[in-house]
Design a protein around this motif. Structure first.
Motif, PDB file in Angstrom:
ATOM      1  N   PRO A 226      73.623 -56.858   1.877  1.00  0.00           N
ATOM      2  CA  PRO A 226      72.487 -57.421   2.301  1.00  0.00           C
ATOM      3  C   PRO A 226      71.681 -57.550   0.258  1.00  0.00           C
ATOM      4  CG  PRO A 226      72.957 -55.708   3.632  1.00  0.00           C
ATOM      5  CD  PRO A 226      73.949 -56.160   2.293  1.00  0.00           C
ATOM      6  N   THR A 227      70.631 -59.152   0.643  1.00  0.00           N
ATOM      7  CA  THR A 227      70.425 -59.608  -0.370  1.00  0.00           C
ATOM      8  C   THR A 227      69.315 -57.575  -0.932  1.00  0.00           C
ATOM      9  OG1 THR A 227      68.420 -60.229   0.544  1.00  0.00           O
ATOM     10  CG2 THR A 227      70.161 -61.545  -0.218  1.00  0.00           C
ATOM     11  N   THR A 228      69.314 -57.261  -0.178  1.00  0.00           N
ATOM     12  CA  THR A 228      68.218 -56.176  -1.265  1.00  0.00           C
ATOM     13  C   THR A 228      68.992 -54.938  -1.827  1.00  0.00           C
ATOM     14  OG1 THR A 228      68.684 -54.673   1.289  1.00  0.00           O
ATOM     15  CG2 THR A 228      66.201 -55.109   0.832  1.00  0.00           C
ATOM     16  N   ASP A 229      70.073 -54.823  -2.356  1.00  0.00           N
ATOM     17  CA  ASP A 229      70.769 -54.429  -2.737  1.00  0.00           C
ATOM     18  C   ASP A 229      72.413 -55.874  -3.579  1.00  0.00           C
ATOM     19  OD1 ASP A 229      70.938 -53.366  -0.149  1.00  0.00           O
ATOM     20  OD2 ASP A 229      71.342 -51.591  -1.927  1.00  0.00           O
ATOM     21  N   TYR A 230      72.613 -56.526  -3.195  1.00  0.00           N
ATOM     22  CA  TYR A 230      72.976 -57.957  -4.257  1.00  0.00           C
ATOM     23  C   TYR A 230      72.334 -58.523  -5.138  1.00  0.00           C
ATOM     24  CZ  TYR A 230      76.697 -60.845  -4.868  1.00  0.00           C
ATOM     25  OH  TYR A 230      77.812 -61.840  -6.174  1.00  0.00           O
ATOM     26  N   THR A 231      71.510 -57.565  -6.780  1.00  0.00           N
ATOM     27  CA  THR A 231      70.728 -58.106  -6.458  1.00  0.00           C
ATOM     28  C   THR A 231      70.837 -57.254  -8.060  1.00  0.00           C
ATOM     29  OG1 THR A 231      68.268 -58.381  -6.419  1.00  0.00           O
ATOM     30  CG2 THR A 231      68.610 -56.545  -5.712  1.00  0.00           C
TER      31      THR A 231
ATOM     32  N   ASN B 109      72.267 -62.444  10.194  1.00  0.00           N
ATOM     33  CA  ASN B 109      71.430 -62.473   9.383  1.00  0.00           C
ATOM     34  C   ASN B 109      70.141 -62.429   9.693  1.00  0.00           C
ATOM     35  OD1 ASN B 109      70.465 -63.119   6.660  1.00  0.00           O
ATOM     36  ND2 ASN B 109      71.174 -65.222   6.620  1.00  0.00           N
ATOM     37  N   GLY B 110      69.066 -62.063   9.207  1.00  0.00           N
ATOM     38  CA  GLY B 110      67.609 -62.614   9.760  1.00  0.00           C
ATOM     39  C   GLY B 110      67.124 -62.210   7.960  1.00  0.00           C
ATOM     40  N   PRO B 111      65.764 -61.751   8.135  1.00  0.00           N
ATOM     41  CA  PRO B 111      65.032 -61.181   7.874  1.00  0.00           C
ATOM     42  C   PRO B 111      66.033 -59.764   6.467  1.00  0.00           C
ATOM     43  CG  PRO B 111      63.642 -60.599   9.701  1.00  0.00           C
ATOM     44  CD  PRO B 111      64.830 -61.480   9.870  1.00  0.00           C
ATOM     45  N   ALA B 112      65.326 -59.401   5.746  1.00  0.00           N
ATOM     46  CA  ALA B 112      66.157 -58.398   5.057  1.00  0.00           C
ATOM     47  C   ALA B 112      65.928 -56.765   5.715  1.00  0.00           C
ATOM     48  CB  ALA B 112      65.391 -57.867   3.299  1.00  0.00           C
ATOM     49  N   PRO B 113      66.840 -55.786   5.737  1.00  0.00           N
ATOM     50  CA  PRO B 113      66.615 -54.567   6.738  1.00  0.00           C
ATOM     51  C   PRO B 113      65.248 -54.622   6.053  1.00  0.00           C
ATOM     52  CG  PRO B 113      68.861 -55.119   5.654  1.00  0.00           C
ATOM     53  CD  PRO B 113      67.623 -55.589   4.863  1.00  0.00           C
ATOM     54  N   ALA B 114      64.311 -53.835   7.035  1.00  0.00           N
ATOM     55  CA  ALA B 114      63.148 -53.291   6.372  1.00  0.00           C
ATOM     56  C   ALA B 114      63.009 -51.907   6.472  1.00  0.00           C
ATOM     57  CB  ALA B 114      62.126 -53.482   8.112  1.00  0.00           C
ATOM     58  N   ASP B 115      64.165 -51.331   6.649  1.00  0.00           N
ATOM     59  CA  ASP B 115      64.111 -49.501   6.208  1.00  0.00           C
ATOM     60  C   ASP B 115      64.391 -50.005   4.873  1.00  0.00           C
ATOM     61  OD1 ASP B 115      66.592 -50.706   6.914  1.00  0.00           O
ATOM     62  OD2 ASP B 115      68.203 -48.904   6.921  1.00  0.00           O
ATOM     63  N   ARG B 116      65.411 -50.531   4.485  1.00  0.00           N
ATOM     64  CA  ARG B 116      65.638 -50.379   3.283  1.00  0.00           C
ATOM     65  C   ARG B 116      64.348 -51.229   2.330  1.00  0.00           C
ATOM     66  NH1 ARG B 116      70.748 -49.618   1.863  1.00  0.00           N
ATOM     67  NH2 ARG B 116      71.878 -49.189   4.191  1.00  0.00           N
ATOM     68  N   LEU B 117      63.973 -52.139   2.543  1.00  0.00           N
ATOM     69  CA  LEU B 117      62.696 -52.466   2.246  1.00  0.00           C
ATOM     70  C   LEU B 117      61.281 -52.554   1.977  1.00  0.00           C
ATOM     71  CD1 LEU B 117      62.159 -56.737   4.072  1.00  0.00           C
ATOM     72  CD2 LEU B 117      63.074 -55.790   1.076  1.00  0.00           C
ATOM     73  N   ALA B 118      62.121 -50.887   3.089  1.00  0.00           N
ATOM     74  CA  ALA B 118      60.572 -49.931   3.316  1.00  0.00           C
ATOM     75  C   ALA B 118      61.052 -48.924   1.503  1.00  0.00           C
ATOM     76  CB  ALA B 118      60.418 -49.048   4.638  1.00  0.00           C
TER      77      ALA B 118
END
Ligand code: NAP
Length: 866
Positions: A62-67, A221-230
């Motif tokens: 996930p892009t929350t982490d692949y960065t 696929n879809g929006p970035a995982p909400a729990d991770r974004l939070a």
């Protein structure tokens, strides 16, 4: 930079590659104030994401982490659009990073390094490029990627095809339109699986040539995982830190649920939950043991196959798409968007190459053994010469003219995947022997780049000019990498992790599977121990603290970690009864033990009353030789149940009848009760061998720890008291002396389950100080002439290690044949942990072989449990 006219340009560092790792490396080197030149064969930054621009190419972390995480400001100014970003978006990101930090100025594009040679005199690397540039540098850093060297085509006739040819690994920059075309795709790895659904949308006819079906799960696929974004919004630094210290480079909750013991309901719930998440680490972590236990892995594999069958309408196609030749996760699983559904489209066909292999590519298509196909375009999604291909390609030559390819002819050898002996100042970012491809690459890359940059900073501060791992450190790390791989199911697969996809490549498990967290700790520990295992030199001399950073078997250290979290009281602080109760609780939690032919309990007469015994008979036709076995437990603890798994294991592996005897324990019955019982049990068993299903006259003794002590004593008593004749003695990490001053007590007396205080506690319960020199308590002090052949097992992390070695030496000196088995990386207890500590299995196989060899008339069985 000043340089004499005509001489090559000088840099502090040269970096190969301008992808994720090269860009960050450049950034860090600049921060250190070093002069740097980077090269990339592409005409822009991006690395993998520059080349792999095939339709459908996306990250699968996930892009929350692949960065990147090195700059909080960067994270504020860049927002990813979805959970799994497309290749164009990732490439945009890397371009954005290059521009933001002005990195392009130091990168020479469209340029490949063609050779690099270490000059020992000058302590410099001489670099040549395909543009004819010559330059020199102090540090040479390979940021060339793990999956960047496409595999050579190994299909006949590839140059004959007159239509369009595409490679997923080098897709054209201009738009490719397959509308109205008959297209072939060869290969069903991640690249094929991502591109096939999109190609199918355009092509009039799509034929997929599949050699090995692959496991794939929907990406959702879809929006970035909400729990991770939070979590990121709440505490970015905490999230990033959790990722850095996680198993795979992404924070995920680890389970302790075992597949082999989970109920069907629990197994199904866990699987469906992971399936819904559409994340690799979720599906790879349904059960704690799925990577190591075939039965547990099968549960997950079966459920995925069930999903495939539920999606694909044609049963034959569905069956062909179900992976059957490898365990789930042993080849890189894929995340897909509508892959299996694609095969329900009327214009899409799957060709199973196992049924009809490709004979040749032809002028207008592909001939298989059964059919001729006509195509307008062929797409090769046939993979990479992974992990070593790009490193080999730069033709590095180290000290004394040693070529890297020559050094690695039998497989790569590295220290921490960062450096390799003989190649001073040559660094690899995510090289073989590091977690790299098994992890979130973004996290692993940052960790490696940071380590290298910090290392160069420290060298500068301490006046060193060169750094290189020692042979001892490198061999130790290679061994640890192999040990970690060996306990998993990975070696069973023909995967690119094993080098098996490239004909002729050595079969070696290339990455480090111990975990990103364990790996980071190892790297940090190396630095904390004054760069353990590295030799650094400079004008002021050299410094080297040589040694091996990880010597313990990985599963043994995991058991120790788990035990440490349980907060158990030290056994020597308990009463004997409480200690026994604690042992019984632990025994009840063990996984199922191996099945044997028959198990019966009985009693035999002892010197002071009946002695319970448990008899294990192999499933093979008898009669069998008989082994009288004595359990461990410091003469105080243990019983027929405590060593039951080990007895079963020995019975199956050695094809002998095992008679496990419960002798009297201290403090209720002190010395010499246990030793006398052992001898009595040996005599009775020998006299009744035939009735027990044994071969009369073929009898050996065996024992673990204190059981090894009384087994050894029983042999001495049998020799002195007129028999019975004993064919052999198996002493598993035995107590052979009451002297606790040998070095192994100093080295291993604390932290490895059996401790020095616990040994004192055992001795105090068992024998008065005045009796401890008696050969029936300390067999090492007895007469060692004329004793039966011995197999003595010693463990590296055991306070009793030197007891065993001393007995082996003394027996040999007395003319007895001794087979020494070293349980490398094990503790006193770990080899006996059947079904828990997997690395103990090969040791037990060797022990069983020794047992069989005590009875030469028996035929060898091989290793029935392997
Ligand atoms: P791959 O996983 O090695 O797959 C290559 C495919 O081509 C396999 O199905 C292979 O079959 C087949 N093949 C190779 N030679 C063949 C031949 N001579 N005849 C017929 N079939 C042949 O390569 P990949 O798909 O490019 O992926 C490589 C790795 O890159 C992935 O595992 C992943 O780590 C990474 N990747 C990641 C992403 C992402 O993050 N989203 C996307 C693409 C790739 P066999 O299995 O029988 O050898």
């Amino acid at each position: 930079m000043n340089k004499p006219a005509g001489s090559p340009e000088e840099f502090d560092a040269v970096v190969v590659g301008a992808g994720f790792s090269g860009l960050y490396m450049l950034y860090r080197l600049r921060q250190l104030g070093l002069s740097v030149k980077a090269f990339d064969s592409a005409d822009d930054v991006g690395g993998t994401w520059y080349w792999n621009r095939y339709p459908g190419a996306r990250c699968d972390i996930p892009t929350t982490d692949y960065t990147y995480s090195f700059d909080p400001e960067l994270e504020k100014v860049w927002t990813w659009s979805e959970k799994y970003a497309t290749q164009p978006e990732i490439l945009d990101y890397l371009r954005f990073v290059a521009d933001r930090y002005g990195l392009r100025a130091d990168i020479e594009f469209s340029t490949s390094v063609t050779s690099a040679r270490w000059d020992e005199q000058e302590k410099r690397w001489s670099i040549a490029t395909d543009r004819g540039t010559q330059l020199r540098c102090r540090y040479y850093i390979m940021a060339s990627g793990c999956l960047s060297m496409p595999k050579s085509l190994d299909i006949k006739g590839t140059d004959r095809f007159a239509g369009k040819v595409y490679f997923t690994s080098g897709w054209p920059h201009e738009d490719v339109d397959f509308t109205g075309q008959r297209v072939a795709v060869i290969g069903t790895g991640s690249s094929g699986i991502q591109s096939i659904p999109l190609i199918a949308r355009q092509a009039s006819q799509l034929t997929v040539f599949q050699r090995t079906p692959n496991f794939s799960v929907p990406a959702h696929n879809g929006p970035a995982p909400a729990d991770r974004l939070a979590w990121l919004a709440r505490d970015r630094e905490e999230y990033r830190d959790a990722a850095r210290w996680s198993r795979g480079g992404m924070p995920v909750e680890l389970t302790d649920v075992l597949g082999v013991t989970a109920s069907e309901t629990v197994a199904r719930e866990r699987f469906e939950d992971a399936w819904k998440q559409g994340q690799l680490f979720a599906i790879l972590g349904v059960f704690a043991d799925q990577g190591v236990n075939p039965a547990s892995n099968m549960i997950v594999g079966d459920m995925i196959r069930e999903k495939i069958r539920s999606v694909v309408h044609d049963p034959q196609t569905a069956d062909a798409l179900c992976p059957k030749d490898h365990y789930f996760g042993t080849k890189r699983p894929c995340l897909d968007s509508g892959y299996f559904e694609t095969y329900n489209l009327p214009h899409v066909r799957l060709v199973d190459l196992h049924k009809q292999p490709i004979m040749s590519i032809t002028e207008d298509g592909i001939d298989t053994a059964d059919e001729s196909f006509g195509f307008d375009a062929i797409v090769y999604a046939t993979g990479f010469d992974a992990m070593t291909g790009a490193l080999a390609a730069v033709n590095a030559t180290g000290r004394d003219g040693l070529a890297l390819t020559e050094k690695w002819a039998a497989g790569p050898s590295t220290y921490l995947g960062l450096m390799t002996t003989g190649f001073p100042n040559f660094f690899m970012i995510t090289g073989p022997g590091s977690p790299s491809v098994l992890s979130n690459m973004a996290v692993s890359i940052e960790q490696h780049v940071d380590w290298v940059a910090d290392c160069l900073r420290d060298m500068g501060a301490e006046g060193f000019e060169t750094i290189e791992p020692t042979p001892v450190a490198e061999a130790g790390w290679d061994q640890h990498v192999r040990d970690c791989g060996a306990i998993t199911l990975h070696p069973t697969a023909n995967s690119w992790y094993m080098g098996a996809n490239v004909p002729g490549k050595p079969r070696v498990f290339l990455p480090y599977i111990g975990g990103v967290d364990a790996y980071r700790q190892a790297c940090d520990d190396v630095v904390a121990q004054d760069y353990l295992g590295f030799r650094r030199t400079g004008p002021g001399g050299e410094r080297c603290h040589d040694g091996v950073i990880r010597r313990m078997q990985p599963d043994v250290s995991l058991v120790l970690q788990v035990m440490a979290t349980m907060g158990l009281p030290p056994m020597e602080t308990l009463s004997a009864d409480d200690a026994r109760a604690m042992m019984a609780l632990a025994a009840a939690a063990r996984p199922p033990s191996p099945e044997v032919g028959e198990v019966t309990d009985g009693v035999m007469p002892g010197p002071a009353g009946d002695l319970p015994y448990r008899l294990y008979r192999p499933a093979t036709a008898g009669p069998h030789p008989v082994v009288v076995y004595f359990h461990g437990g410091g003469w105080v603890l243990g019983d027929l149940d405590s060593d039951d798994p080990l007895c079963r294991d020995l019975c199956v592996r050695s094809d002998t009848v095992i008679v496990s005897v419960n002798y009297r324990h201290a403090p209720e019955a002190r010395f010499p009760a246990a030793a006398e019982d052992a001898y009595a049990a040996l005599r009775w068993t020998a006299a009744h061998a035939g009735e027990l299903g044994g071969i009369p006259g073929q009898i050996a003794v065996a024992g673990w720890s204190a059981g090894g002590n009384i087994a050894a004593v029983a042999c001495q008593l049998a020799r002195d008291a007129g028999g019975p004749p004993v064919s052999g003695q198996l002493l598993l990490t035995p107590v052979t002396d009451s002297d606790m001053t040998r070095p192994s007590y100093d080295e291993n007396g604390d932290g490895y389950v059996l401790t020095t205080p616990l040994m004192h506690w055992f001795w105090d319960y068992y024998a008065d100080p005045a009796d401890r020199g008696d050969p029936r308590a300390a067999p090492l002090r007895g007469n060692l002439e004329g004793l039966p052949p011995a197999c003595i097992v010693t463990a590296d992390f055991d306070p009793l290690r030197d007891d065993g070695l001393a007995y082996a030496d003394a027996l040999e000196a007395a003319g007895t044949q001794v087979r020494r088995v070293r349980a490398r990386g094990h503790t006193h207890t770990s080899v006996t942990m059947v079904g828990v500590v997997i690395s103990g299995a090969p040791v037990r196989a060797e022990i069983a072989e020794a047992l069989r060899d005590f009875f030469p008339s028996r035929t060898s069985l091989g290793n029935p449990l392997e």
